[in-house]
Scaffold this motif. Sequence first.
Motif, PDB file in Angstrom:
ATOM      1  N   PHE A  85       0.848  -1.197   0.000  1.00  0.00           N
ATOM      2  CA  PHE A  85       0.000   0.000   0.000  1.00  0.00           C
ATOM      3  C   PHE A  85       0.883   1.247   0.000  1.00  0.00           C
ATOM      4  O   PHE A  85       2.057   1.208   0.364  1.00  0.00           O
ATOM      5  CB  PHE A  85      -0.882   0.020   1.238  1.00  0.00           C
ATOM      6  CG  PHE A  85      -1.809  -1.149   1.334  1.00  0.00           C
ATOM      7  CD1 PHE A  85      -3.130  -1.037   0.925  1.00  0.00           C
ATOM      8  CD2 PHE A  85      -1.374  -2.379   1.832  1.00  0.00           C
ATOM      9  CE1 PHE A  85      -3.994  -2.122   1.012  1.00  0.00           C
ATOM     10  CE2 PHE A  85      -2.222  -3.465   1.924  1.00  0.00           C
ATOM     11  CZ  PHE A  85      -3.539  -3.328   1.510  1.00  0.00           C
ATOM     12  N   GLN A  87       0.664   3.812   2.018  1.00  0.00           N
ATOM     13  CA  GLN A  87       1.101   3.934   3.406  1.00  0.00           C
ATOM     14  C   GLN A  87       1.343   2.525   3.920  1.00  0.00           C
ATOM     15  O   GLN A  87       0.423   1.728   3.961  1.00  0.00           O
ATOM     16  CB  GLN A  87       0.028   4.611   4.273  1.00  0.00           C
ATOM     17  CG  GLN A  87      -0.384   5.994   3.813  1.00  0.00           C
ATOM     18  CD  GLN A  87       0.749   6.992   3.906  1.00  0.00           C
ATOM     19  OE1 GLN A  87       1.676   6.827   4.700  1.00  0.00           O
ATOM     20  NE2 GLN A  87       0.693   8.022   3.079  1.00  0.00           N
ATOM     21  N   PRO A  88       2.589   2.216   4.305  1.00  0.00           N
ATOM     22  CA  PRO A  88       2.867   0.834   4.712  1.00  0.00           C
ATOM     23  C   PRO A  88       1.935   0.413   5.834  1.00  0.00           C
ATOM     24  O   PRO A  88       1.912   1.027   6.888  1.00  0.00           O
ATOM     25  CB  PRO A  88       4.317   0.889   5.185  1.00  0.00           C
ATOM     26  CG  PRO A  88       4.638   2.326   5.380  1.00  0.00           C
ATOM     27  CD  PRO A  88       3.733   3.092   4.481  1.00  0.00           C
ATOM     28  N   ALA A  89       1.146  -0.629   5.585  1.00  0.00           N
ATOM     29  CA  ALA A  89       0.166  -1.058   6.582  1.00  0.00           C
ATOM     30  C   ALA A  89       0.808  -2.050   7.546  1.00  0.00           C
ATOM     31  O   ALA A  89       0.359  -3.178   7.695  1.00  0.00           O
ATOM     32  CB  ALA A  89      -1.053  -1.658   5.886  1.00  0.00           C
TER      33      ALA A  89
ATOM     34  N   LYS B 237      -7.351  -1.226   6.341  1.00  0.00           N
ATOM     35  CA  LYS B 237      -6.070  -1.521   5.683  1.00  0.00           C
ATOM     36  C   LYS B 237      -5.311  -2.642   6.383  1.00  0.00           C
ATOM     37  O   LYS B 237      -4.607  -3.412   5.743  1.00  0.00           O
ATOM     38  CB  LYS B 237      -5.210  -0.262   5.605  1.00  0.00           C
ATOM     39  CG  LYS B 237      -4.772   0.281   6.946  1.00  0.00           C
ATOM     40  CD  LYS B 237      -3.764   1.413   6.776  1.00  0.00           C
ATOM     41  CE  LYS B 237      -3.350   1.933   8.152  1.00  0.00           C
ATOM     42  NZ  LYS B 237      -2.383   3.015   8.103  1.00  0.00           N
ATOM     43  N   TYR B 238      -5.484  -2.773   7.723  1.00  0.00           N
ATOM     44  CA  TYR B 238      -4.782  -3.843   8.423  1.00  0.00           C
ATOM     45  C   TYR B 238      -5.347  -5.203   8.039  1.00  0.00           C
ATOM     46  O   TYR B 238      -4.605  -6.158   7.837  1.00  0.00           O
ATOM     47  CB  TYR B 238      -4.870  -3.650   9.938  1.00  0.00           C
ATOM     48  CG  TYR B 238      -4.143  -2.415  10.434  1.00  0.00           C
ATOM     49  CD1 TYR B 238      -2.894  -2.066   9.931  1.00  0.00           C
ATOM     50  CD2 TYR B 238      -4.710  -1.604  11.407  1.00  0.00           C
ATOM     51  CE1 TYR B 238      -2.234  -0.941  10.376  1.00  0.00           C
ATOM     52  CE2 TYR B 238      -4.051  -0.469  11.871  1.00  0.00           C
ATOM     53  CZ  TYR B 238      -2.811  -0.142  11.342  1.00  0.00           C
ATOM     54  OH  TYR B 238      -2.167   0.966  11.787  1.00  0.00           O
ATOM     55  N   ALA B 241      -4.198  -5.896   4.418  1.00  0.00           N
ATOM     56  CA  ALA B 241      -2.787  -6.281   4.369  1.00  0.00           C
ATOM     57  C   ALA B 241      -2.639  -7.725   4.837  1.00  0.00           C
ATOM     58  O   ALA B 241      -1.953  -8.531   4.200  1.00  0.00           O
ATOM     59  CB  ALA B 241      -1.953  -5.352   5.242  1.00  0.00           C
TER      60      ALA B 241
END
Lengths: 260, 342
Positions: A85, A87-89, B237-238, B241
């Motif tokens: 992503f 923004q690094p998730a 988003k978590y 991911a």
Amino acid sequence: MTEVLIDIKNVNRIYRDDAGHKIYALRNVNLQILRGEIISFIGPSGCGKTTLLRLLAGLDKPQSGSLSIEGKIIDKPHFERGFIFQQPALFPWNTVEENISAPLKARKIYAENKHKAARYISMMGLAGFEKSYPHELSGGMAQRAAIARALLSEPKVLLLDEPLGALDAFKRSELQNNLIEIWQKTKTTMALVTHDVDEAVYLSSRIAVMTSRPGKISKIINVELGQNRDRNDDGFIALRKEILKELRLASISPQPEYNI
Amino acid sequence: MNDEKTYALKSKRIKWFENPLISEDKVYWKPKRAIWFWLAVLSFAAAFGVNVFIAPLQETQILPYRIFLASAVFLLLSLHAAALRNPFLRAKLYHYCQFIFALGIFLSVWDLLTDKTSVLPVPYFPSAASVLQVMVLDHALILKSALYSLRLFFAGFLTGIVLGVSSGILIGWARQWDYWLSPIIKVSGIIPPVVWIPLALSILPGSFSTGVFLIFAASWFPVASMTANGISSTPKKYFEAAQTFGAQKKYLLFKVAVPHAMPNIFMGILTAAAFSFTTLIVSEMIGAKAGLGFYINWAKAWGAYSKMYAAIVIIALEFSVILLIIGIFRRRVLRWQKGIVK
Ligand SMILES: Nc1ncnc2c1ncn2[C@@H]1O[C@H](COP(=O)(O)OP(=O)(O)OP(=O)(O)O)[C@@H](O)[C@H]1O
Ligand SMILES: [Mg+2]
């Protein structure tokens, strides 16, 4: 060697706005991604780049058409398709080491693969930061950790959605070189969304230029510059011009937001 | 950081408090000169002097009080001796010295207004000496009551936390549970748990089970609602991911949503603790035949106000220890938050 890895056939992804009007985020998109290539997607904001990448990841589904990898339909996320992503998730409650080895734990193969985590940590230049928490890292390091986490699953394809968009010019070029190194070592197929024409030319074997409303691929440009590319090389400059022209042709003012 | 520390300490040219790690410390910021320390010692010595040299109007056994004052002075002096070699301990000690000084003055004045002159109405305002005296004389019963309260507290509180966290997870995770349980939680949050006392006393077999139920009712609501909130506010988003690296449902819940909810869960637990303290004492005052709440009521019935104050002090100590323990757990679990919040 041009073996098709991913086949995108007649994909439509339609959203509706508040008034109920259709938004063609993607309309009749056809594309084949080849094994081992780096393909970039470039185009104005809202042309469906993220939508396409999310479909490839299996995080979203098309209304019609199909996406398949090695002949299998993509209908849900899988570790064979890693996602980075903008923004690094990273999980703020895990250390760098725990974050990077999370995929192993999620798949319950941690015990026999512990050593791999260490390998990717050092490969991404994160040695010494194993016990740090994400908020203690710089943006570039955090993104490298996120890339290491995705690489750990040895994915067939790495999907990168503007992974360097939030970084400053120096970090960007550093990470671009990191990506090239990774590619040279692992030959992982990469699909990269970017706003930066130079970045696309510097990294890719092919560049898909996209236009919006409806979102589609307007042109695919082959990059035949070989390895060790030079941004001031004539071929590089010519390609940059060609892409900028293509973006302009799509009646959008070109916005190379970042220049190195 | 450590090198900097040792460098600053080794360098002989600066005074201990000129070390930037000490002079710029945000937590222990009070004056670094020894004057307040000696004033603090002096104020406790003064409290001792007042007790020894001014003749009392009321007869109190003063020995425990004098031992207490003397050990306070002794403790201060030995801390100071230990702190001479450790500038960080010294800064910490000096930070609290103004307050300790005020405490010494307060004790002197209190003694003067009670045992020495009876200015404060007897027996509602007993002296510190008489409170300490009953603590010593009645220690067996007080200790028994304290342990009884502790047992009741943990029985109700832990039930509340376990059921609160699990129902909170269900509500935050699955909308069916949210649909059916949320209204119940909301209603039970509005009703003060003590309203159930009369009913619980007549339905439940004993005062202990009544207390457990009431404390459970007080702690379940804040824990459940905060947990549900923490779970359902986990950023998408978590989850995404995690899904892209191969996580299944169970991982998403226990390794993503639950860790994300941890700060909220602890906020719920701390709120629940505060509610539970009140409920514990009230339920003991009304229904029980044991515990500190009962002890206070019983002391009051006999007009033994010193005992009442003694019990209040013990309650304060007991609840502080409980909060301390929760705090330790919280710091351990939320280690990752250090530097993000605050
Ligand atoms: N969840 C959604 N709901 C409604 N509309 C959406 C949604 N996601 C995307 N869209 C719309 O679909 C179109 C394509 O969005 P997408 O995010 O794929 O664009 P993008 O090319 O990634 O843009 P950017 O460069 O700004 O990231 C946009 O018009 C957007 O408004
Ligand atoms: Mg996007």
